[in-house]
Design an enzyme around this catalytic site. Sequence first.
Site, PDB file in Angstrom:
ATOM      1  N   LYS A 195     -40.652  -5.139 -10.997  1.00  0.00           N
ATOM      2  CA  LYS A 195     -40.226  -3.598 -10.634  1.00  0.00           C
ATOM      3  C   LYS A 195     -38.985  -4.287  -9.907  1.00  0.00           C
ATOM      4  O   LYS A 195     -38.945  -4.962  -8.858  1.00  0.00           O
ATOM      5  CB  LYS A 195     -40.627  -2.790 -10.397  1.00  0.00           C
ATOM      6  CG  LYS A 195     -39.927  -1.870 -10.150  1.00  0.00           C
ATOM      7  CD  LYS A 195     -40.985  -0.471 -10.164  1.00  0.00           C
ATOM      8  CE  LYS A 195     -40.257   0.904 -10.471  1.00  0.00           C
ATOM      9  NZ  LYS A 195     -38.271   1.267  -9.035  1.00  0.00           N
ATOM     10  N   ASP A 247       0.797  -1.239   0.011  1.00  0.00           N
ATOM     11  CA  ASP A 247       0.151  -0.270  -0.188  1.00  0.00           C
ATOM     12  C   ASP A 247       0.426   1.401   0.140  1.00  0.00           C
ATOM     13  O   ASP A 247       0.474   2.422  -0.776  1.00  0.00           O
ATOM     14  CB  ASP A 247      -1.058   0.059   1.595  1.00  0.00           C
ATOM     15  CG  ASP A 247      -2.049  -1.153   0.861  1.00  0.00           C
ATOM     16  OD1 ASP A 247      -2.297  -1.213   2.074  1.00  0.00           O
ATOM     17  OD2 ASP A 247      -1.989  -1.795   0.030  1.00  0.00           O
ATOM     18  N   LYS A 290     -43.540  -1.778 -19.937  1.00  0.00           N
ATOM     19  CA  LYS A 290     -43.043  -0.809 -20.873  1.00  0.00           C
ATOM     20  C   LYS A 290     -44.025  -0.850 -22.576  1.00  0.00           C
ATOM     21  O   LYS A 290     -43.881  -2.175 -22.811  1.00  0.00           O
ATOM     22  CB  LYS A 290     -41.436  -1.300 -21.506  1.00  0.00           C
ATOM     23  CG  LYS A 290     -41.155  -1.348 -19.624  1.00  0.00           C
ATOM     24  CD  LYS A 290     -39.645  -2.233 -20.031  1.00  0.00           C
ATOM     25  CE  LYS A 290     -39.011  -1.643 -18.852  1.00  0.00           C
ATOM     26  NZ  LYS A 290     -38.185  -2.203 -19.051  1.00  0.00           N
ATOM     27  N   GLU A 333     -42.981  -6.155 -16.762  1.00  0.00           N
ATOM     28  CA  GLU A 333     -41.896  -7.264 -15.611  1.00  0.00           C
ATOM     29  C   GLU A 333     -41.953  -6.651 -14.228  1.00  0.00           C
ATOM     30  O   GLU A 333     -42.676  -5.848 -13.760  1.00  0.00           O
ATOM     31  CB  GLU A 333     -40.398  -6.868 -16.626  1.00  0.00           C
ATOM     32  CG  GLU A 333     -40.851  -6.947 -17.779  1.00  0.00           C
ATOM     33  CD  GLU A 333     -39.190  -5.723 -18.110  1.00  0.00           C
ATOM     34  OE1 GLU A 333     -38.296  -4.927 -17.503  1.00  0.00           O
ATOM     35  OE2 GLU A 333     -39.438  -5.474 -19.544  1.00  0.00           O
ATOM     36  N   LYS A 366     -46.506   0.678  -8.591  1.00  0.00           N
ATOM     37  CA  LYS A 366     -45.427   0.568  -7.417  1.00  0.00           C
ATOM     38  C   LYS A 366     -46.933   0.186  -6.355  1.00  0.00           C
ATOM     39  O   LYS A 366     -47.718   0.596  -5.728  1.00  0.00           O
ATOM     40  CB  LYS A 366     -45.648   2.574  -6.669  1.00  0.00           C
ATOM     41  CG  LYS A 366     -44.382   2.700  -7.528  1.00  0.00           C
ATOM     42  CD  LYS A 366     -43.012   2.152  -7.460  1.00  0.00           C
ATOM     43  CE  LYS A 366     -42.219   1.846  -6.091  1.00  0.00           C
ATOM     44  NZ  LYS A 366     -41.294   2.989  -6.555  1.00  0.00           N
ATOM     45  N   CYS A 385     -46.927 -21.211  34.967  1.00  0.00           N
ATOM     46  CA  CYS A 385     -46.740 -19.801  34.656  1.00  0.00           C
ATOM     47  C   CYS A 385     -48.161 -19.932  34.280  1.00  0.00           C
ATOM     48  O   CYS A 385     -48.729 -20.098  33.252  1.00  0.00           O
ATOM     49  CB  CYS A 385     -46.032 -19.172  33.669  1.00  0.00           C
ATOM     50  SG  CYS A 385     -46.169 -17.792  32.946  1.00  0.00           S
TER      51      CYS A 385
END
Length: 673
Positions: free
Chosen positions: A115, A34, A290, A113, A314, A431
């Site tokens: 997303k 380095d 599309k 398609e 969406k 319990c």
Amino acid sequence: MAAPDPAERVEQLRAEIEYHNERYFLDDAPEIADAEYDALMRELRELEAAHPELVTPSSLTQRPGGAATTTFAPVSHVAPMLSLDNAFSREELDAWHDRIVKLVPGPIVFVAEPKLDGLAISLLYEGGRLTRAATRGDGVTGEDVTPNVATIAAIPERLTGKAVPDRLEVRGEIFMPLASFEELNRRQGEADDRLFANPRNAAAGSLRQKDAKVTASRDLDFFAYQLGVQEGGPKLRSHHETLAWIAELGLPVNEHTEQLDAIDGVYDFCARMLDHRHSFGYEIDGTVVKVDDLGQRDEMGTTSRAPRWAIAYKFPPEEKTTVLRGIFVSIGRTGRATPFAQLEPVFVGGSTVGLATLHNQDEVARKDVRLGDTVIVRKAGDVIPEVVGPVLAKRKKGARKWVFPKECPACGATLVRLEGEADHHCVNVECPEQRVQRIVYFAGRGAMDIEGLGEERVRQFVDAGLLADVADIYALTVEGLVPLERMAQKSAENLVAGIEASKARGLARVLVGLNIRHLGPTAAQAVARAKGDLAAIEVAPVEELTAVDGVGPVIAQSVQRFFSIADNRALVDKLRAAGVDLTSSTAAPAAEGPLLGMTFVLTGGLEALSREQAQAEIEARGGKVTSSVSKKTSYVVVGENPGSKLAKAESLKVTILDEAAFVDLLDNGPSGD
Ligand code: IVH
């Protein structure tokens, strides 16, 4: 020796540094230390400072931060990488459709398609080789992430096929599969590193690494969905032709892509994708619709921001922020103490969420959520809501770390966390909360399926002294119930009828309802079928139980231990005396059929069939159902709200069937490919 010409030396240094960048990033094999690398960089920087006319915008020293090992070079996209306009409803999708039909004569064909929820990438192939990969950046200028992208297995270094073009820009999405995301966060957690909030952040963080070795360790994936510059290759006329050609060149394209000739079909596709969004093994946040015809696309054109010929439909968000009001601990049927968050109610993932799990002590510590914090809440499908983490920028001063309570909130017994375990337990068998939860589980859908006997009722009956254990359910009477609050004659009658009906559910469901550790529904079914009667299981030694197909030593020991306890045997006697059917009448698997030799794992609920029916259908055709996914599993059938088995199937590359594909397999047998 004469000093070399500065322009020449600058050239030399740049070439040398690029060479070492490649060794470091691409080959994982640096040839210099380095410090030596830094010396080359320093010399270049000094020369450029003395001769500003030699500085170019793409010079290695011009990258923010200065060193190639710490930053990325800017890349100007040949054509801008545009965004997409969004539609959040059927109306908005229709509005888009109305707009575009006016822009072109004639009918429009669409391609829809998924997303993908990752990050956009531009891949440049020259002479068939990947020469540059760039992020979207601001759409005009991206970042050069070639060495990192070169580590992604799904992205070929060379194009294949007959018509390899001279120059081709492929655009697509880099993302992280869910199984890899979970695995990464598990590793991060173990190393006490920060957790990623979601697969997209994990993908972005993994790609934008200074050290490509880190990217290489992250298991990123990729789908191509568009072309940019194209020199050579076929003259493409449509999007579906484009995708087919991209696939021929050896690049992955998403299989859930459909050509559709009307907007109604497009909407159906969107609705179907929304239904199946959790069965892909990677996250999608919508669909992209599309226009198929590239000529029509040209006519429609783009705005400065987005093309007119595409729209993103969406899905409703599955993450929202809200305020954390409190952290409490709930006690489950096994005594497990699970911390959960009480939230300012928020609408997320299709329902209003007021409570969310925090899993266990380490999770709370890792997320470090504090009272009053603004937190990110996630509710994905039917999965229980979860607090992802705090929004630190909004934390109030003085907010204090949460500490796990020492005592069971229900009975006051000390909560115990055993060495090596993540969970705390209330170990008091008496319990009252554990009792309630055990009875709720017994009456629940996975076990005896008693309608009307949910948590609220069970709690009420336990408080009224009517229920102490699951067998007491069968002593409930209409007369005994009617005096209780909120219990009309009719509901009491319905409940008692439901209880009566549950007596005939059969041995497998009783076994599930008994809440025996490690014994899930599939193994319970196997044991029930092999032994036929609970009386035989009660006395079966471990070896005999292990001999049952689908039952391993852990389950066998747990079953044997359960029945070695006198209280448990007394409980079974009580069930028997009440008239609960403790025998199994299910048929054994067929010895032949189209599914012979195939192993299935079922996860999540199916719509048309119950789990038992699905299993019976598989077995009638010679197939087998097991409880855990391995490399030998032929198919994993995924329904609503699938568990971790889906992720396991993804990582082992086992074929995954959704309900439709499963029904098709039952109807038509394996297709043979
Ligand atoms: S096409 C000009 N197709 O969504 C339009 N984008 O919100 C080019 N995305 O930046 C994009 N899946 O990162 C397209 N099947 C898909 C996609 C997709 C995900 C992303 C892409 C884009 C963003 C826009």
